[in-house]
Design an enzyme around this catalytic site. Structure first.
Site, PDB file in Angstrom:
ATOM      1  N   GLY A  59       0.495  -4.801   1.031  1.00 36.28           N
ATOM      2  CA  GLY A  59      -0.717  -4.863   0.213  1.00 36.28           C
ATOM      3  C   GLY A  59      -0.484  -5.573  -1.115  1.00 36.28           C
ATOM      4  O   GLY A  59      -1.421  -6.123  -1.698  1.00 36.28           O
ATOM      5  N   GLU A 114       4.305  -4.989   7.340  1.00 43.62           N
ATOM      6  CA  GLU A 114       3.526  -3.916   7.966  1.00 43.62           C
ATOM      7  C   GLU A 114       3.952  -3.630   9.398  1.00 43.62           C
ATOM      8  O   GLU A 114       3.920  -2.487   9.848  1.00 43.62           O
ATOM      9  CB  GLU A 114       2.026  -4.263   7.941  1.00 43.62           C
ATOM     10  CG  GLU A 114       1.381  -4.175   6.568  1.00 43.62           C
ATOM     11  CD  GLU A 114       1.502  -5.457   5.755  1.00 43.62           C
ATOM     12  OE1 GLU A 114       2.289  -6.352   6.124  1.00 43.62           O
ATOM     13  OE2 GLU A 114       0.803  -5.547   4.742  1.00 43.62           O
ATOM     14  N   GLU A 144      -0.742  -9.164  -0.377  1.00 38.99           N
ATOM     15  CA  GLU A 144      -2.168  -9.428  -0.119  1.00 38.99           C
ATOM     16  C   GLU A 144      -2.966  -9.479  -1.424  1.00 38.99           C
ATOM     17  O   GLU A 144      -3.875 -10.293  -1.576  1.00 38.99           O
ATOM     18  CB  GLU A 144      -2.738  -8.339   0.788  1.00 38.99           C
ATOM     19  CG  GLU A 144      -2.086  -8.327   2.156  1.00 38.99           C
ATOM     20  CD  GLU A 144      -2.595  -7.192   3.025  1.00 38.99           C
ATOM     21  OE1 GLU A 144      -2.152  -6.046   2.820  1.00 38.99           O
ATOM     22  OE2 GLU A 144      -3.449  -7.443   3.875  1.00 38.99           O
ATOM     23  N   ALA A 151       0.874  -1.166   0.000  1.00 39.66           N
ATOM     24  CA  ALA A 151       0.000   0.000   0.000  1.00 39.66           C
ATOM     25  C   ALA A 151       0.916   1.223   0.000  1.00 39.66           C
ATOM     26  O   ALA A 151       2.061   1.150   0.473  1.00 39.66           O
ATOM     27  CB  ALA A 151      -0.890  -0.020   1.230  1.00 39.66           C
TER      28      ALA A 151
HETATM   29  N1  DAK Z   1       4.640   3.136  -0.900  1.00 38.15           N
HETATM   30  C1  DAK Z   1       5.022   4.275  -1.504  1.00 38.15           C
HETATM   31  N2  DAK Z   1       6.173   4.401  -2.192  1.00 38.15           N
HETATM   32  C2  DAK Z   1       6.963   3.318  -2.257  1.00 38.15           C
HETATM   33  C3  DAK Z   1       6.630   2.085  -1.639  1.00 38.15           C
HETATM   34  C4  DAK Z   1       5.393   2.015  -0.937  1.00 38.15           C
HETATM   35  N3  DAK Z   1       4.937   0.903  -0.349  1.00 38.15           N
HETATM   36  N4  DAK Z   1       7.632   1.207  -1.869  1.00 38.15           N
HETATM   37  C5  DAK Z   1       8.552   1.866  -2.605  1.00 38.15           C
HETATM   38  N5  DAK Z   1       8.153   3.144  -2.841  1.00 38.15           N
HETATM   39  C6  DAK Z   1       8.869   4.174  -3.575  1.00 38.15           C
HETATM   40  C7  DAK Z   1      10.071   4.679  -2.791  1.00 38.15           C
HETATM   41  O1  DAK Z   1       9.688   5.662  -1.844  1.00 38.15           O
HETATM   42  C8  DAK Z   1      10.926   5.255  -3.902  1.00 38.15           C
HETATM   43  O2  DAK Z   1      10.391   6.510  -4.287  1.00 38.15           O
HETATM   44  P1  DAK Z   1      11.378   7.796  -4.508  1.00 38.15           P
HETATM   45  O3  DAK Z   1      12.130   7.953  -3.239  1.00 38.15           O
HETATM   46  O4  DAK Z   1      12.244   7.390  -5.686  1.00 38.15           O
HETATM   47  O5  DAK Z   1      10.421   8.916  -4.827  1.00 38.15           O
HETATM   48  C9  DAK Z   1      10.670   4.297  -5.079  1.00 38.15           C
HETATM   49  O6  DAK Z   1       9.437   3.628  -4.759  1.00 38.15           O
HETATM   50  C10 DAK Z   1      11.750   3.232  -5.236  1.00 38.15           C
HETATM   51  O7  DAK Z   1      11.931   2.584  -3.973  1.00 38.15           O
HETATM   52  P2  DAK Z   1      13.380   2.411  -3.268  1.00 38.15           P
HETATM   53  O8  DAK Z   1      14.283   3.510  -3.691  1.00 38.15           O
HETATM   54  O9  DAK Z   1      13.132   2.201  -1.819  1.00 38.15           O
HETATM   55  O10 DAK Z   1      13.861   1.064  -3.966  1.00 38.15           O
HETATM   56  P3  DAK Z   1      14.839  -0.049  -3.343  1.00 38.15           P
HETATM   57  O11 DAK Z   1      15.133  -0.978  -4.475  1.00 38.15           O
HETATM   58  O12 DAK Z   1      15.977   0.592  -2.610  1.00 38.15           O
HETATM   59  O13 DAK Z   1      13.953  -0.823  -2.253  1.00 38.15           O
HETATM   60  C11 DAK Z   1      11.961  -1.920  -1.424  1.00 38.15           C
HETATM   61  C12 DAK Z   1      12.848  -1.571  -2.649  1.00 38.15           C
HETATM   62  C13 DAK Z   1      10.675  -2.564  -1.936  1.00 38.15           C
HETATM   63  C14 DAK Z   1      12.710  -2.943  -0.530  1.00 38.15           C
HETATM   64  C15 DAK Z   1      11.692  -0.632  -0.589  1.00 38.15           C
HETATM   65  O14 DAK Z   1      11.164   0.361  -1.484  1.00 38.15           O
HETATM   66  C16 DAK Z   1      10.671  -0.838   0.491  1.00 38.15           C
HETATM   67  O15 DAK Z   1      10.993  -1.382   1.566  1.00 38.15           O
HETATM   68  N6  DAK Z   1       9.451  -0.348   0.252  1.00 38.15           N
HETATM   69  C17 DAK Z   1       8.392  -0.424   1.259  1.00 38.15           C
HETATM   70  C18 DAK Z   1       7.867  -1.831   1.352  1.00 38.15           C
HETATM   71  C19 DAK Z   1       6.806  -1.911   2.385  1.00 38.15           C
HETATM   72  O16 DAK Z   1       6.998  -1.637   3.573  1.00 38.15           O
HETATM   73  N7  DAK Z   1       5.652  -2.321   1.934  1.00 38.15           N
HETATM   74  C20 DAK Z   1       4.510  -2.487   2.809  1.00 38.15           C
HETATM   75  C21 DAK Z   1       3.775  -1.212   2.810  1.00 38.15           C
HETATM   76  S1  DAK Z   1       2.580  -1.241   4.109  1.00 38.15           S
HETATM   77  C22 DAK Z   1      -4.360  -1.004   5.854  1.00 38.15           C
HETATM   78  C23 DAK Z   1      -4.407  -1.304   4.534  1.00 38.15           C
HETATM   79  C24 DAK Z   1      -3.333  -1.862   3.936  1.00 38.15           C
HETATM   80  C25 DAK Z   1      -2.192  -2.065   4.640  1.00 38.15           C
HETATM   81  C26 DAK Z   1      -2.135  -1.757   5.950  1.00 38.15           C
HETATM   82  C27 DAK Z   1      -3.197  -1.238   6.584  1.00 38.15           C
HETATM   83  N8  DAK Z   1      -5.478  -0.366   6.483  1.00 38.15           N
HETATM   84  C28 DAK Z   1      -5.936   0.833   5.867  1.00 38.15           C
HETATM   85  C29 DAK Z   1      -5.909  -0.791   7.746  1.00 38.15           C
HETATM   86  C30 DAK Z   1      -1.038  -2.496   3.970  1.00 38.15           C
HETATM   87  C31 DAK Z   1       0.101  -1.886   4.304  1.00 38.15           C
HETATM   88  C32 DAK Z   1       1.253  -1.988   3.443  1.00 38.15           C
HETATM   89  O17 DAK Z   1       1.236  -2.508   2.361  1.00 38.15           O
END
Ligand code: DAK
Length: 261
Positions: free
Chosen positions: A112, A135, A115, A67
């Site tokens: 997400g 998360e 998911e 997400a």
């Molecule tokens: N959201 C927004 N932007 C993202 C992103 C994300 N999830 N993942 C990556 N990006 C963006 C980065 O910010 C970066 O943007 P700029 O800085 O260039 O503007 C660009 O994509 C490239 O990412 P990186 O530079 O970080 O690339 P790397 O190869 O170094 O790393 C990575 C790749 C996938 C390991 C890293 O980007 C990362 O850790 N990303 C976050 C992964 C993450 O934590 N995903 C889970 C998100 S939380 C809910 C509903 C849904 C959910 C929860 C609650 N309710 C409403 C109750 C679900 C939550 C989630 O999914």
């Protein structure tokens, strides 16, 4: 077919390929992506010609990296509930549509994104795929059905481990634990998923819809109730032209020509 800002949608014969296309944000899911995905699934559900869906991610690196953290960061509980509701509704529509939905995971499938893949009927992955529910690292939990679909897909202990550690696993480990059905090289991924969906498209459409309904709904029922549902569904197909055609074709040693009736 409608056009979308965050998706590419292409029909390959009877199979619709949906590419989530925000590669600069690693295809992260914001409200617009979820709304557009929902719209295309609803449009597909009333199509007579589309017999399979394949979901994949645009660019080289990600299926969906989660997400969108930037758009979630300022949400209050009410907004989070609405966003989670939007994600859950999409998952339910992917489960309810009477055609196969295959996730072709070509890179990161995190949060997400994992998911969303779990809401598909099954997952094919490239060797570069990475899965995780990180998360907890952000102080939240999976909100699009991940805890429950992961539990049902890989069992309680592995679901707890993945959701509590937030660790990523690679494609080989995902295959080993039954999260994905198949792992292929990236270049073959889409073609492999489309080929499987095309094979399924050649089967009796009513039968495919019933297989999907009985398995998805059965997973939430007692064995007795689920077996009863199977029995009723099996019997109902004997009122279809497709059953007559399928069995007549077998006896005549020819290919069946199913009409979905
Ligand atoms: N959201 C927004 N932007 C993202 C992103 C994300 N999830 N993942 C990556 N990006 C963006 C980065 O910010 C970066 O943007 P700029 O800085 O260039 O503007 C660009 O994509 C490239 O990412 P990186 O530079 O970080 O690339 P790397 O190869 O170094 O790393 C990575 C790749 C996938 C390991 C890293 O980007 C990362 O850790 N990303 C976050 C992964 C993450 O934590 N995903 C889970 C998100 S939380 C809910 C509903 C849904 C959910 C929860 C609650 N309710 C409403 C109750 C679900 C939550 C989630 O999914």
């Amino acid at each position: 077919m409608s056009t979308y800002e965050t998706l590419l949608v292409e029909d390959r014969g009877p199979v619709r390929v949906i590419t989530i296309n925000r590669p600069k944000a690693l295809n992260a899911l914001n409200a617009q992506v979820v709304a557009e995905l929902t719209e295309v699934v609803e449009e597909t559900a009333i199509s007579d010609s589309v017999r399979g869906l394949v979901l994949t991610g645009g660019g080289e690196k990600a299926f969906v990296a989660g997400a969108d953290i930037k758009s979630m960061s300022d949400m209050n509980p009410g907004e989070a509930l609405a966003f989670a509701g939007q994600g859950h509704a999409l998952g339910e529509e992917l489960n309810a549509i009477g055609i196969p939905v295959i996730a072709a995971v070509n890179g990161f499938a995190l949060g997400g994104g994992c998911e969303l893949a779990l809401a598909c009927d099954f997952i094919y992955a490239s060797t570069t795929a990475r899965f995780g529910q990180p998360e907890v690292k952000l102080g939240v939990i999976p909100g699009f059905g991940g805890t429950q679909r992961m539990l049902r897909r890989v069992g309680m202990a592995r679901a707890l481990e993945l959701c509590m550690t937030g660790e990523m696993i690679d494609a080989a480990e995902a295959l080993r634990i039954g999260l994905v059905n198949k792992v292929v090289e990236n270049e073959q991924l889409l073609e492999t998923a489309v080929k499987t969906a095309t094979t399924i498209a050649s089967m009796g459409p009513l039968a495919i819809a019933k297989v999907k309904e009985v398995i998805h709904e059965g997973a939430n029922k007692s064995l007795d109730d689920a077996n009863l549902q199977e029995q009723t569904a099996f019997a109902s197909l004997f009122a279809s032209a497709d059953q007559k055609e399928g069995m007549a074709a077998f006896m005549a040693k020819r290919a069946a020509d199913f009409k979905g009736q």
